[in-house]
Design an enzyme around this catalytic site. Structure first.
Site, PDB file in Angstrom:
ATOM      1  N   ALA A 144      41.934  47.864  51.254  1.00 30.47           N
ATOM      2  CA  ALA A 144      42.634  46.913  50.384  1.00 30.47           C
ATOM      3  C   ALA A 144      43.995  47.505  50.010  1.00 30.47           C
ATOM      4  CB  ALA A 144      41.775  46.567  49.168  1.00 30.47           C
ATOM      5  N   SER A 145      44.342  47.564  48.713  1.00 29.58           N
ATOM      6  CA  SER A 145      45.696  47.980  48.330  1.00 29.58           C
ATOM      7  C   SER A 145      45.974  49.465  48.508  1.00 29.58           C
ATOM      8  CB  SER A 145      45.985  47.575  46.881  1.00 29.58           C
ATOM      9  OG  SER A 145      46.223  46.191  46.805  1.00 29.58           O
ATOM     10  N   VAL A 146      44.984  50.259  48.877  1.00 27.52           N
ATOM     11  CA  VAL A 146      45.266  51.643  49.277  1.00 27.52           C
ATOM     12  C   VAL A 146      46.125  51.641  50.540  1.00 27.52           C
ATOM     13  CG1 VAL A 146      44.217  53.838  49.959  1.00 27.52           C
ATOM     14  CG2 VAL A 146      43.155  52.458  48.174  1.00 27.52           C
ATOM     15  N   TYR A 197      53.037  42.250  40.616  1.00 30.67           N
ATOM     16  CA  TYR A 197      52.279  42.758  41.750  1.00 30.67           C
ATOM     17  C   TYR A 197      52.162  41.642  42.783  1.00 30.67           C
ATOM     18  CZ  TYR A 197      48.727  45.679  43.992  1.00 30.67           C
ATOM     19  OH  TYR A 197      48.023  46.475  44.864  1.00 30.67           O
TER      20      TYR A 197
END
Length: 389
Positions: A68-70, A175
């Site tokens: 995901a956002s990693v 974001y």
């Protein structure tokens, strides 16, 4: 009561073990891999719980996770490698590289968007999961990069550009899906696919052999779960997970991690291991070599948005692809000022405290507890617990 100003690494393993064991016993997580480095030395590494509860498969330290956002700091680092090579500039206009990506302001005029706007999330964009149900992105069919959309990256950007920006670039922070747009820029600059570009610019030089846009070894990919009572539930394919009140929440397709035809989402689409990601964090913490000059790492990890407020992250600012701690009191955290931190929807958190020469990676297979639940608070407090003088 006085405490030392250094992390008590001697007692650290026991403190982290206590947090993990308690969280697993409370059935708030199914499984996790936690790695901690201090002064460049791996002082803690543990796989705990189950990679697949229904199959009774124990978690292994090299297991793979949907990032995901990693994904964002990996792709942001790749963009900065191109800057270091002189092939891209932070103040380049996005439409110089993507002529078809020309979203309009609310007054109907075309907006001026730069690479810096994309990397600082000040580009006027958002995420569908942050909008209300049936919001403008959902109506336009925009994918957040975690569902099985069945469209190309180019088509997703076309749909995104058809929606008016939420604000004039540079005037607010939200974001957003901006890193997906950045990924398309990287592909254009390198004249290859984003997957190949990330491999050549970041993962190959660092030996991050587990990290790609699809699982390099499907047998090592952990099963994804979501918060539920009395224990986390397996995620369906597709599925949805509620976020904050009055938002559409996350649309997830765990099977995307096996699908080589799914478009490469620069903000949410990669798969990788905790060890790989720690390698990237430590590379940046130590100054960036062999990927980046130290000057670019400093820029990446310096607040770029002034005093613009950040929803969900009080006391923090934003650099080039990551949050930065400005005020520990406002953020209610023991981390040192200047700490970098973010997470990922499928259940991950990580932070780097340069002052303490500390990097922590906590990958779990449980959304959203592993990203923003009590576990993340307990883990952070365990890491920073001081010994009395």
């Amino acid at each position: 009561m006085l405490y030392s100003n250094k992390i008590n690494s001697e007692c650290l393993p026991g403190r982290i073990d206590d947090v993990i064991d308690r969280t697993l016993a409370d059935k708030r997580l199914v499984g996790a891999v936690i790695k901690v480095a201090i002064d460049g030395v791996l002082v803690y590494s543990r796989a705990a719980g189950l990679a697949d509860r229904e199959m009774n498969l124990h978690m292994q330290e090299d297991d793979l996770f949907r990032l995901a956002s990693v994904t964002k700091p990996i792709v942001s680092t790749a963009a900065l490698v191109l800057v270091a090579q002189g092939r891209l500039q932070l103040d380049d206009r996005v439409d110089h590289w993507l002529p078809e990506f020309r979203p309009r302001l609310q007054n109907g005029e075309f907006a001026t968007l730069t690479i810096r706007h994309l990397m600082t999330h000040t580009a006027g964009l958002s995420y569908g999961f942050l909008q209300e149900e049936d919001g403008s992105y959902q109506r336009a069919g925009v994918s957040d990069g975690m569902d099985q959309s069945g469209i190309t990256l180019e088509e997703n950007l076309r749909r995104l550009a058809s929606v008016q920006l939420l604000y004039t670039p540079g005037t607010e922070w939200k974001y957003s899906i901006a890193t997906d747009v950045l990924g398309a820029v990287i592909a254009k600059v390198t004249e290859t696919s984003l997957s190949e570009a990330i491999h050549s610019l970041v993962t190959k030089p660092l030996g991050m052999n587990d990290t790609c846009f699809i699982a390099v070894n499907p047998a090592r990919l952990t099963t994804a779960y979501a918060n539920a009572f009395p224990e986390p539930r397996p995620l369906h394919d597709p599925d949805s997970v509620a976020f904050v009140e009055n938002t559409a929440g996350f649309r997830l397709a765990p099977g995307r991690a096996f699908d080589g035809t799914a478009y490469p989402s620069g903000g949410a689409g990669m798969v990788g291991s905790a060890g790989d990601f720690l390698q990237l964090l430590e590379t940046l913490r130590k100054g960036g070599a062999p990927l980046l000059p130290e000057s670019l790492v400093r820029e990446m990890t310096t607040n770029q948005i002034g005093d613009l407020p950040m929803a969900f992250w009080p006391g923090r600012g934003f650099g080039l692809g990551i949050t930065l701690l400005k005020n520990p009191v406002a953020a209610d955290t023991p981390e040192s000022p200047g700490t970098w931190r973010m997470g990922g929807t499928y259940g991950h958190s990580w932070f780097v405290d340069p002052k303490q020469r500390l990097s922590v990676v906590a990958f779990t297979n449980t959304a959203l507890e592993g990203m923003s639940g009590q576990f993340t608070i307990d883990l952070c407090e365990a890491v920073y617990e001081r010994i009395k003088k």
